[in-house]
Design an enzyme around this catalytic site. Structure first.
Site, PDB file in Angstrom:
ATOM      1  N   CYS A 160       1.018  -1.547   0.338  1.00  0.00           N
ATOM      2  CA  CYS A 160      -0.080   0.695  -0.068  1.00  0.00           C
ATOM      3  C   CYS A 160       0.754   1.194  -0.044  1.00  0.00           C
ATOM      4  CB  CYS A 160      -1.023  -0.274   1.389  1.00  0.00           C
ATOM      5  SG  CYS A 160      -2.203   1.731   1.140  1.00  0.00           S
ATOM      6  N   CYS A 163      -1.047   4.101   2.420  1.00  0.00           N
ATOM      7  CA  CYS A 163      -0.257   3.888   3.249  1.00  0.00           C
ATOM      8  C   CYS A 163       1.359   4.101   4.084  1.00  0.00           C
ATOM      9  CB  CYS A 163      -0.813   2.399   3.878  1.00  0.00           C
ATOM     10  SG  CYS A 163      -2.080   1.800   3.495  1.00  0.00           S
ATOM     11  N   ASP A 164       2.168   3.789   3.485  1.00  0.00           N
ATOM     12  CA  ASP A 164       3.500   3.530   3.877  1.00  0.00           C
ATOM     13  C   ASP A 164       4.729   4.622   2.566  1.00  0.00           C
ATOM     14  OD1 ASP A 164       3.187   1.771   5.796  1.00  0.00           O
ATOM     15  OD2 ASP A 164       3.171   0.308   4.197  1.00  0.00           O
TER      16      ASP A 164
END
Ligand code: NAP
Length: 345
Positions: A160, A163-164
């Site tokens: 992701c 997200c990261d």
């Protein structure tokens, strides 16, 4: 596919009436399993039809879409919006009409074999009976299954970018895959990373033309063609990937700080093994009206859609599943006993 057996709901005993909780088993008219766009749309429609749906949301409200940084192709939002914003709006709208959404709870077991009402168990010890079920459990990103992947997940290996990505500011990362997800997420990662290297097993991308054009025009994006990742290396943190050129067979180590893997998805259908008919890839099989092979169980969204996998198509399928479910319940509801007709005086 749906044999349309003559069938009516087994609501003969008082403890099996919807709304009742007897012996710790809660009886619902409609349970929706999953809370992505398909599930929240099915919740909105069944709530407006006064079916008082219960959504068992899973541990990630909104599913994959909630992790999407920006959605530009969902009609009605010309400026785009984040996946989380869209999920929040869909949830608010479904709840406005009375849908109940049980968050941080996942279904662990279903028993559809004896027909309606269907038995469902959840990971918080809950047990339910449902007259009808709509399955919208979505799909999960596929893994490469190479050495180092599992050990280094969360230590440089990610599924992701949204997200990261932030953790890779000014770092060099690789993206594995050549589809829309890989290119879209790769472009997103250029906001943080100094270099994004797309590793693809062929010499042309699968991604759509617009995304391809954007990727080729972005000076931070680089492409390593005809190549697969054989190993992810690092001592507690990603340091390199071992690459093999599929045409020449040449093997090399490519230093990187992060590995983002976008090679497709698998449907979240394991809990329906032996309960619902699935295709060889594990997708639940439905007809055009979203019936599964079990009377009273319907499915929508990515758990049954291997082809389109868009928010728009999931919303459409969630709508169809809810409408079919509503019709099915109406057709199978037991007719209330009428008082005997009184004779004309
Ligand atoms: P996808 O279209 O199935 O693409 C997967 C990519 O990973 C392909 O390039 C494939 O290579 C590669 N791949 C698969 N297995 C691999 C392996 N074991 N090792 C190395 N590479 C592997 O999946 P997706 O990108 O997640 O997209 C899924 C669906 O969602 C598509 O319909 C897509 O259009 C849609 N989507 C749309 C948007 C958008 O419209 N903005 C965004 C994201 C996703 P090959 O090309 O050689 O098969």
């Amino acid at each position: 596919m749906n044999d349309k057996l003559s069938f009516s709901l087994n609501t003969s005993t008082p403890q099996s009436m919807p709304g009742n909780s007897q012996g710790g088993i809660q009886h619902e008219k409609v349970i929706i399993i999953g809370s992505g766009p398909a599930g929240l749309t099915a919740a909105l429609y069944t709530a407006r039809a006064k079916l008082d749906p219960l959504v068992i949301a899973g541990h990630e409200l909104g599913g994959q879409v909630s992790l999407t940084y920006e959605i530009e192709n969902y009609p009605g939002f010309p400026e785009g919006l984040s996946g989380q914003e869209l999920v929040d709006l869909m949830k608010t709208q479904a709840e406005k009409f009375g849908a109940r959404i049980k968050t941080f709870t996942a279904v662990t077991e279903v028993d559809f074999q004896d027909g309606s009402p269907f038995r469902i168990k959840t990971d918080d010890g809950g047990e339910y009976l449902a007259d009808a079920v709509i399955v919208t459990t979505g799909a999960t990103p596929r893994h490469l299954n190479v050495p180092g992947e599992k050990e280094l997940t969360g230590h440089g290996v990610s599924y992701c970018g949204t997200c990261d990505g932030f953790f890779f500011r000014d770092k060099k990362v690789v993206v594995v895959g050549g589809g829309d997800s890989a290119i879209e997420e790769g472009l997103f990662l250029t906001r943080f990373a100094s270099e994004v290297h797309v590793i693809h097993r062929r010499d042309e991308l699968r991604a759509g033309a617009t995304l391809q054009a954007r990727a080729f025009a972005n000076e931070k994006m680089h492409f390593i063609w005809d190549t697969v990742v054989e190993e992810i290396k690092g001592d507690g943190q990603v340091e390199a990937v071992r690459l093999r050129n599929v045409k020449t067979g040449a093997v090399s180590d490519f230093p990187t700080d992060g590995v983002f893997i976008f090679i497709g998805h698998d449907p979240n259908s394991d809990i329906f093994t032996g309960q619902l008919e699935r295709d060889p890839f594990g997708y639940v099989i439905t007809d055009k009206e979203m019936h599964t092979n079990v009377e009273g169980v319907f499915a929508a969204g990515e758990v049954q859609d291997r082809i389109f996998r868009q928010v728009g198509t999931s919303v459409g399928q969630g709508t169809a599943a809810a409408m079919t479910c509503e019709r099915w319940l109406a057709e199978h509801e037991p007719v209330e006993a009428q008082p005997a007709a009184t004779e004309r005086q």
